[in-house]
Design an enzyme around this catalytic site. Structure first.
Site, short mmCIF file in Angstrom:
data_model
loop_
_atom_site.label_atom_id
_atom_site.label_comp_id
_atom_site.label_asym_id
_atom_site.label_seq_id
_atom_site.Cartn_x
_atom_site.Cartn_y
_atom_site.Cartn_z
CB CYS A 283 -1.04 -0.04 1.11
SG CYS A 283 -2.53 0.84 0.58
CG HIS A 367 -4.20 -3.47 3.03
ND1 HIS A 367 -3.25 -3.11 3.98
CD2 HIS A 367 -4.60 -2.33 2.46
CE1 HIS A 367 -3.11 -1.80 3.97
NE2 HIS A 367 -3.92 -1.30 3.07
CD GLU A 369 -2.52 -6.18 5.52
OE1 GLU A 369 -1.98 -6.46 4.44
OE2 GLU A 369 -3.00 -5.05 5.77
N1 LIG Z 1 -3.35 1.56 3.24
C1 LIG Z 1 -2.41 2.41 2.87
O1 LIG Z 1 -1.23 2.20 3.09
C2 LIG Z 1 -2.89 3.71 2.25
C3 LIG Z 1 -1.83 4.43 1.47
C4 LIG Z 1 -2.17 5.89 1.20
N2 LIG Z 1 -2.28 6.61 2.42
C5 LIG Z 1 -3.45 5.98 0.39
O2 LIG Z 1 -4.45 6.42 0.89
O3 LIG Z 1 -3.48 5.62 -0.76
#
Ligand SMILES: NC(=O)CC[C@H](N)C(=O)O
Length: 401
Positions: A283, A367, A369
């Site tokens: 992410c 994600h 996880e």
């Molecule tokens: N879940 C995250 O790591 C989000 C990454 C970043 N803050 C976004 O909104 O795209």
């Protein structure tokens, strides 16, 4: 006895959501009293509200749950995702359709209302969350103030001014607000039915995880695959990381604008990429790896927040259903030569993964996880550990358990 019906015929609103364009939405307040200014997004997951609200990537955001009944399984001390719960990193506000009922679940240790109060999350229920979701889809994620006053007294003009004056997430580095203050070693392994979380005994490899707002289940999955995980603060330098002699380097998820965070993270990642140590990012970590390689990120219109997003892995041709939480995305067209697009969202074609050709370096936007969400993408942790094992001359694990 808690009620699930909209209370407006008989009750005075005790919470407001005031959007930057002056729209005022009235609801019933719960959780912390006071107010918070943030961006409003919607999350379509059916379960896992505690994990969602404690995901540090939600710092600077108010989460609208599209699932109408939130809170009925209560809260517990196990389903939190932020590393330092005392710091209360995560969403600052929450919006629910139905009013929260008393908990009914064998794991419940408390009521969501009390839990929200303890966490400092300002919440509002009893509104038409479908209408708010449609508004976000049409107009994009608005900046807003969420306010809760049990006596129903609000200075609406002041709330409107604050919502309009907030800078928004673009240009905001929030990783520095939620990262660890010091390094620590993580040993907890994934949750097992009827057993709970485990404890690692003899790790066989060492991963340094750069904490931009890391979720616990990422660390558990790495620990469960035999990694001793050293979690280091976001601003740790490359030399210090390399002195820890890692077998692999992990770039975590986190809140805010990747470009703002990249100011200090990108030079460190670029130095780490000069070695042959395997790197895996998730992410925000994915977005910053892309920036370090010369790519660009951009703000999305409505973002991806849910637990049912289809993503295709080009390296295998397989589709996985994944958990997502991002409001920025990597612009695939900006990726330089030598960087492959490995994963793509089947909802909108946006980039969901990259890898360096011929090098043990890769990252994904979603994600893997989960927590909450499907476990289809757990294989990515094995892919990372296999890159480490290959470099150490060890036999590979099966990619899918
Ligand atoms: N879940 C995250 O790591 C989000 C990454 C970043 N803050 C976004 O909104 O795209």
């Amino acid at each position: 006895m808690a009620t699930t019906t909209a209370p407006w015929a008989t009750e005075k609103p005790t919470a407001l959501l005031v959007l930057a364009d002056g729209t005022v939405i009235e609801g019933r307040g719960l959780g912390a009293t006071g107010s918070a200014v943030a961006e409003v997004c919607f999350n379509t997951a059916l379960t896992g509200y505690e994990e969602i609200l404690t995901d540090p990537s939600y710092a600077g955001q108010i989460v609208t749950f599209t699932f109408p009944h939130i809170g009925n399984v209560g809260t517990n001390d196990e389903d939190i995702e932020d590393l330092h719960p005392a710091a209360r990193a995560g969403a600052v506000g929450a919006i629910f359709k139905a009013n929260v009922t008393d908990p009914s679940n064998y794991r419940a240790a408390g009521h969501l209302d009390q839990w929200l109060k303890r966490r400092g999350i300002v919440a509002l229920s009893g509104i038409d969350t479908r209408a708010l979701t449609v508004l976000i889809r049409e107009k994009g994620m608005p900046n807003a103030v969420i306010a809760h006053a049990p006596d129903g007294v609000f200075d609406i003009e002041d709330l409107k001014r604050r919502a309009a004056a907030w800078s928004g997430l673009i240009g905001l580095d929030l990783a520095k607000e939620v990262t660890s203050g010091q390094s620590s070693v993580w040993r907890e392994t994934p949750w097992i039915w009827n057993e709970g979380y485990g404890e690692q005994d003899a790790p066989s490899l060492h991963v340094v995880a750069i904490d931009y707002g890391v979720k616990r289940n990422i660390l558990r999955l790495l620990a469960g695959l035999g990694a001793k995980v050293t979690v280091v603060p976001a601003q740790t330098g490359a030399e210090e990381i390399l002195a820890m002699q890692p077998d692999g380097i992990f770039l975590s998820n986190g809140p805010g604008d990747p470009e703002a965070t990249g100011e200090y993270a990108v030079p460190v990642i670029q130095s780490l990429l000069k070695t042959d140590i395997p790197v895996f990012g998730i992410c925000l970590g994915h977005q910053m790896l892309a920036l370090a390689l010369g790519g660009k990120t951009e703000k999305m219109h409505q973002g991806h927040h849910g637990a049912n997003h289809p993503v295709k892995d080009h390296t295998t041709g397989k589709v996985e259903i994944v958990s997502m939480n991002h409001g920025f995305a990597v612009d695939a067209d900006s990726l330089p030569e030598g960087v492959e697009e490995t994963h793509v969202s089947l909802f909108d074609g946006s980039n969901c993964g990259i890898a360096l050709t011929g090098r043990p370096v890769f990252s994904v936007q979603h994600h893997p996880e989960a927590s909450p969400g499907p476990q289809d993408s757990h294989y990515l942790f094995r892919r990372f550990v296999n890159l480490i094992r290959e470099r150490r001359g060890e036999e590979a694990l099966a990619e899918r358990a």
